[in-house]
Design an enzyme around this catalytic site. Structure first.
Site, mmCIF file in Angstrom:
data_model
loop_
_atom_site.group_PDB
_atom_site.id
_atom_site.type_symbol
_atom_site.label_atom_id
_atom_site.label_comp_id
_atom_site.label_asym_id
_atom_site.label_seq_id
_atom_site.Cartn_x
_atom_site.Cartn_y
_atom_site.Cartn_z
ATOM 1 N N ARG A 1 0.901 -1.154 -0.135
ATOM 2 C CA ARG A 1 0.074 -0.120 -0.138
ATOM 3 C C ARG A 1 0.899 1.258 0.050
ATOM 4 N NH1 ARG A 1 -4.086 2.302 4.611
ATOM 5 N NH2 ARG A 1 -5.168 3.807 3.293
ATOM 6 N N HIS A 2 0.546 2.178 -0.640
ATOM 7 C CA HIS A 2 1.288 3.616 -0.581
ATOM 8 C C HIS A 2 1.287 4.091 0.852
ATOM 9 C CE1 HIS A 2 -2.534 5.693 0.560
ATOM 10 N NE2 HIS A 2 -3.073 5.012 -0.431
ATOM 11 N N ARG B 1 -0.317 9.861 3.509
ATOM 12 C CA ARG B 1 -0.906 10.926 2.283
ATOM 13 C C ARG B 1 -1.755 11.742 3.258
ATOM 14 N NH1 ARG B 1 -5.980 9.446 2.587
ATOM 15 N NH2 ARG B 1 -6.701 7.504 2.382
ATOM 16 N N ARG C 1 0.747 9.508 -5.116
ATOM 17 C CA ARG C 1 1.139 8.798 -4.117
ATOM 18 C C ARG C 1 1.629 7.464 -4.123
ATOM 19 N NH1 ARG C 1 -4.362 9.263 -4.133
ATOM 20 N NH2 ARG C 1 -5.765 7.543 -3.562
ATOM 21 N N GLU D 1 -15.707 1.821 -9.044
ATOM 22 C CA GLU D 1 -15.256 0.999 -7.972
ATOM 23 C C GLU D 1 -16.517 0.617 -7.093
ATOM 24 O OE1 GLU D 1 -12.243 2.556 -5.138
ATOM 25 O OE2 GLU D 1 -10.900 3.163 -6.574
ATOM 26 N N HIS E 1 -3.029 0.086 -3.377
ATOM 27 C CA HIS E 1 -3.929 0.730 -2.522
ATOM 28 C C HIS E 1 -4.362 -0.207 -1.561
ATOM 29 C CE1 HIS E 1 -3.798 4.227 -5.112
ATOM 30 N NE2 HIS E 1 -3.852 3.620 -5.961
ATOM 31 N N ASP E 2 -4.953 0.397 -0.432
ATOM 32 C CA ASP E 2 -5.639 -0.504 0.417
ATOM 33 C C ASP E 2 -6.798 -1.430 -0.041
ATOM 34 O OD1 ASP E 2 -7.394 1.338 0.442
ATOM 35 O OD2 ASP E 2 -7.755 1.852 2.503
ATOM 36 N N SER E 3 -7.486 -0.712 -0.859
ATOM 37 C CA SER E 3 -8.570 -1.695 -1.708
ATOM 38 C C SER E 3 -8.008 -3.014 -2.247
ATOM 39 C CB SER E 3 -9.263 -0.906 -2.735
ATOM 40 O OG SER E 3 -8.449 -0.280 -3.349
#
Length: 413
Positions: free
Chosen positions: A39-40, A43, A116, A218, A311-313
């Site tokens: 994950r980034h 941010r 990010r 999404e 990403h977290d997703s």
């Protein structure tokens, strides 16, 4: 420019702090390949003024030094530290040589094409391979989601949309969030917020969530769950960034128990949208296929080290799509922490003539993030071994590669 300035500022600290405490590896085990799904890092809040945040409280939000959604300066530092730690660990396992750049094509970095995610990958590479020419690959058009990392619905049938919405709503129904909403309403003074005064939306516990699963979009939700996620996300990021405690949620979060209660909203938002099996398998399919290619079907020509940054997703849906067992991350309130990494490790047991897989969640604890702790083998991040339902692990966390391959091949179909 900023990247090189930050790198110069932290690299010296890293090498002075470098220690040597080896993780115990079973005798005769050799690490062959690593794929890191990250994950980034840290941010600024995605919801800016005029949005959910501003509508949900009469209080003034603190200013950030970067636009909403962009990696912060501290996020870059944290990722350099993580990159340095991973380099030490890889060197300890004989995958790279300390003080040398990796051979060409030995390391491949690939990020979603947002600021990010690309910046996170660049800072990780700076920490892991300072001064080395290891490019970060991404789509040419920045700001547009890369299909590999874009967690959108890819089934355009009405039947699937209805099935997905039903699955998301069912996930939500299983959650008990009233205490979290009541605490949040008190912290933000929701009764005096524009949402209440102007729109007559005055209760997060009484309002209903509406889910959506539209083709090439999404998974989405409108209602209190979205509001709660945005607010708790903003507070969490303030804490990680190092805002004074009287500015984090205006000084209203005073105990670890309060953080736990609030974090149920953020985790609940992610679970509802991305962890029902129907939705997860659909939105994670491109990423699963990429990982299957790198670790299974085209492993012979794959890089020794692959870094993916999304990403977290991506992580939440990937873990469900591959059918991992439930896991608990100690010293963290987030289920998919900022900067956290799912590390797929392919090992060779030279004594037993076996190929094995180990999968770990490597992440910074809440306090490591807030304090910007330097990470080394002697002062490591957190590591939690994960287990696939289709690939049971032994006492040391390893499972047979052929079982892992079966799981990946099945999921990638």
């Amino acid at each position: 420019m900023r990247k090189s300035v930050i790198a110069a500022a932290v690299i010296g600290t890293l090498f002075m702090a470098s220690g040597a405490q080896a993780d115990t590896t079973p005798e005769g085990y050799q690490l062959q390949q690593v794929l890191i799904m990250s994950r980034h890092n840290l941010r600024a809040p995605l919801a800016n003024n005029g949005s959910v945040l501003e509508q949900s409280t009469p209080n003034k939000w603190p200013e950030w030094d970067v636009p909403g959604g962009q990696l912060t300066t501290k996020g870059g530092i944290l990722e350099v530290y993580m990159g340095h730690y991973m380099r030490e660990w890889l060197a300890e396992q004989g995958m790279v040589t300390t003080g040398e750049c990796p051979p060409e094509n030995a390391v491949y970095a690939y990020a979603n094409s947002l600021q990010r995610t690309v910046a996170t990958a660049q800072f990780f590479i700076t920490g892991a391979f300072p001064g080395c020419d290891v490019p970060v690959h991404h789509q040419a058009e920045m700001g547009k989601m890369d299909p590999t990392f874009n967690p959108v619905i890819t089934d355009q049938s009405e039947a699937f949309s209805q099935q997905a919405v039903k699955a998301m709503a069912e996930e939500r129904r299983r959650m008990k969030l009233d205490d979290s909403y009541k605490l949040l309403e008190k912290i933000v003074d929701y009764q005096n917020a524009p949402s209440c005064k102007e729109k007559k939306e005055c209760s997060l516990t009484e309002a209903k969530d509406t889910f959506s699963a539209l083709y090439e979009k999404e998974p989405g939700v409108s209602g209190p769950l979205k509001v709660g996620n945005s607010l708790v996300d903003a507070f969490t990021l303030q804490y990680y960034e190092g805002f004074p405690l009287d500015q984090v949620a205006w000084g209203q979060i005073k105990t670890d128990q309060q953080w736990r209660v609030l974090s149920e909203l953020k985790n609940g938002y992610q679970d509802s949208l991305f962890t029902s099996p129907e939705v997860a398998r659909n939105v994670a399919a491109p990423l699963v296929r990429y990982i299957d290619k790198a670790l299974v079907t085209e492993v012979a020509k794959a890089p020794k080290v692959t870094l993916l940054v999304g990403h977290d997703s991506n992580i939440a849906s990937l873990l469900m799509a591959l059918d991992f067992k439930p896991y608990q991350l100690h010293d963290q309130h987030e289920r998919t922490p900022i900067g956290g990494k799912i590390v797929f490790e392919r090992w060779q047991d030279t004594k037993g003539n076996r190929e094995l897989m180990k999968i770990e969640y490597v992440y910074q604890s809440t306090e490591q993030l807030r304090n910007a702790d330097v990470l080394t083998l002697a002062s490591p991040p957190q590591r939690v071994t994960l287990e696939l339902k289709g690939c049971p692990v032994d006492a040391e966390g390893f499972c047979p590669t052929e079982k892992f391959n079966e799981v990946l091949n099945h999921a990638a179909k």
